[in-house]
Design an enzyme around this catalytic site. Structure first.
Site, mmCIF file in Angstrom:
data_model
loop_
_atom_site.group_PDB
_atom_site.id
_atom_site.type_symbol
_atom_site.label_atom_id
_atom_site.label_comp_id
_atom_site.label_asym_id
_atom_site.label_seq_id
_atom_site.Cartn_x
_atom_site.Cartn_y
_atom_site.Cartn_z
ATOM 1 N N ASP A 25 0.826 -1.217 0.000
ATOM 2 C CA ASP A 25 0.000 0.000 0.000
ATOM 3 C C ASP A 25 0.859 1.267 0.000
ATOM 4 O O ASP A 25 2.091 1.201 0.085
ATOM 5 C CB ASP A 25 -0.958 -0.002 1.210
ATOM 6 C CG ASP A 25 -0.261 -0.302 2.531
ATOM 7 O OD1 ASP A 25 0.983 -0.341 2.560
ATOM 8 O OD2 ASP A 25 -0.952 -0.505 3.537
ATOM 9 N N ASN A 32 -7.054 -0.596 14.142
ATOM 10 C CA ASN A 32 -8.486 -0.843 13.891
ATOM 11 C C ASN A 32 -8.692 -2.185 13.183
ATOM 12 O O ASN A 32 -9.770 -2.457 12.680
ATOM 13 C CB ASN A 32 -9.071 0.296 13.033
ATOM 14 C CG ASN A 32 -8.343 0.427 11.700
ATOM 15 O OD1 ASN A 32 -7.418 -0.324 11.412
ATOM 16 N ND2 ASN A 32 -8.757 1.378 10.878
ATOM 17 N N HIS A 70 -7.176 -3.103 10.410
ATOM 18 C CA HIS A 70 -7.017 -3.061 8.950
ATOM 19 C C HIS A 70 -5.836 -3.907 8.488
ATOM 20 O O HIS A 70 -4.909 -4.180 9.250
ATOM 21 C CB HIS A 70 -6.927 -1.615 8.421
ATOM 22 C CG HIS A 70 -5.650 -0.894 8.699
ATOM 23 N ND1 HIS A 70 -5.517 0.465 8.593
ATOM 24 C CD2 HIS A 70 -4.412 -1.333 9.085
ATOM 25 C CE1 HIS A 70 -4.286 0.818 8.878
ATOM 26 N NE2 HIS A 70 -3.597 -0.248 9.181
ATOM 27 N N GLU A 89 -9.645 -0.969 5.027
ATOM 28 C CA GLU A 89 -10.163 -0.452 6.292
ATOM 29 C C GLU A 89 -11.436 -1.198 6.705
ATOM 30 O O GLU A 89 -12.096 -1.826 5.863
ATOM 31 C CB GLU A 89 -10.487 1.046 6.128
ATOM 32 C CG GLU A 89 -9.274 1.918 5.817
ATOM 33 C CD GLU A 89 -8.383 2.187 7.027
ATOM 34 O OE1 GLU A 89 -8.209 1.301 7.886
ATOM 35 O OE2 GLU A 89 -7.824 3.301 7.120
HETATM 36 C C1 F6R Z 1 1.541 -0.401 6.073
HETATM 37 C C2 F6R Z 1 0.340 -1.224 6.264
HETATM 38 C C3 F6R Z 1 -0.475 -1.067 7.484
HETATM 39 C C4 F6R Z 1 0.345 -1.484 8.728
HETATM 40 C C5 F6R Z 1 -0.499 -1.400 10.006
HETATM 41 C C6 F6R Z 1 0.339 -1.671 11.242
HETATM 42 O O1 F6R Z 1 2.116 -0.679 4.836
HETATM 43 O O2 F6R Z 1 0.013 -2.010 5.419
HETATM 44 O O3 F6R Z 1 -1.635 -1.841 7.377
HETATM 45 O O4 F6R Z 1 0.767 -2.798 8.564
HETATM 46 O O5 F6R Z 1 -1.086 -0.148 10.111
HETATM 47 O O6 F6R Z 1 1.334 -0.676 11.315
HETATM 48 P P1 F6R Z 1 2.567 -0.817 12.329
HETATM 49 O O7 F6R Z 1 3.332 -2.014 11.878
HETATM 50 O O8 F6R Z 1 3.349 0.455 12.193
HETATM 51 O O9 F6R Z 1 1.974 -1.021 13.686
#
Ligand code: F6R
Length: 257
Positions: free
Chosen positions: A82, A151, A153, A158
């Site tokens: 992403d 959340n 995701h 989302e």
């Molecule tokens: C980022 C992504 C997000 C993160 C998620 C957890 O490329 O795909 O879904 O994996 O927000 O983020 P961290 O690892 O920073 O807690």
């Protein structure tokens, strides 16, 4: 030392394997060695990789292990899961920057073997199509590595978004906009994201879902125990035929024993 258990869902026969590691470092060593194993098994694997704090150590260890063991990564192909829309690749908070800094430059991955979303593109639908076509032309994702958002995701899929989507542009949840500030040096407007879709994630041959640290304990409890639904996208991996969730002890604090 780690503990392992399997989560069976009542409505299907498939399960997700949960493995809890004493600490993040051990988790990262395990995940990195499995990434390497994937390369050995299928040298032209298509990897789809999340950015973020969770996989940083795994990618860094994977790079150094590949060098140490002289495993050739040059036939692998890497896509980024992403990107933040409107954020330039040279912004240190971008997914682009993260993957280069923590993996591609360390492992000397050639630009011809990388495809990332261009979050600055004025033709975002075309960006989605490029990603969809690429995934299809390579026969799907071999190994997906994701973190879990606060959340629930996955990538920028989302809560509430369709599980049937391919790559798409999404209005980011308020939680994602707020939590995402941690990657940037100053207050940054984060309204939209572009992401590989849940349908492509679920079609990955193997998926590693990683979560570390006490802040993830609440959402991980929900991921492992709530009904499987896109209200918490990460729950979907409980019906993935080959998904593994790797947790460190703080993230697994409320997980089943
Ligand atoms: C980022 C992504 C997000 C993160 C998620 C957890 O490329 O795909 O879904 O994996 O927000 O983020 P961290 O690892 O920073 O807690």
């Amino acid at each position: 030392m780690s503990r392992k258990f399997e989560l069976r869902s009542v409505d299907t026969k498939v399960y997700m394997q949960v493995q809890v590691f004493k600490e993040e470092e051990v988790l990262a060593q395990h995940a990195a060695s499995l990434l390497l194993e994937q390369v050995r098994k299928k040298p032209d694997s298509l990897f789809c990789l999340a950015s973020g704090d969770t996989p940083r150590k795994t990618y860094r260890l994977f790079s150094s292990l590949a060098k140490k063991t002289a495993v050739d990564l040059s036939n692998c192909f890497f896509i980024g899961l992403d990107e933040w829309v409107g954020i330039s690749p040279d912004n240190s908070g971008s997914c682009h920057f993260f993957l280069h800094e923590n993996l591609f430059s360390l492992a000397d991955i050639s630009a011809s073997k990388i495809h990332l979303f261009d979050g600055m593109s004025s033709a975002l639908e075309a960006e989605c199509k490029k990603m969809n076509d690429l995934i299809e032309s390579k026969g799907g994702i071999d190994l997906l590595v994701v973190g879990v958002g606060m959340n629930g995701h996955i990538g920028f899929n989302e809560p509430g978004v369709s599980e049937h989507h391919l790559a798409h542009v999404v209005a980011l949840d308020r939680t994602t906009q707020q939590v995402g500030q941690k990657y940037f040096t100053g207050e940054t407007k984060l309204e939209k994201g572009i992401t590989v879709g849940m349908a492509q994630c679920m079609a990955a041959r193997t998926a590693f879902v990683l979560a570390t640290g006490p802040r993830k304990a609440g959402i991980i409890h929900q991921v492992l125990s709530s009904e499987i639904s896109m209200d918490i996208p990460a729950t979907l991996f409980r019906k993935h035929p080959n998904a593994f969730i790797f947790l460190d002890e703080p993230a697994a604090e409320n997980a089943p024993a």
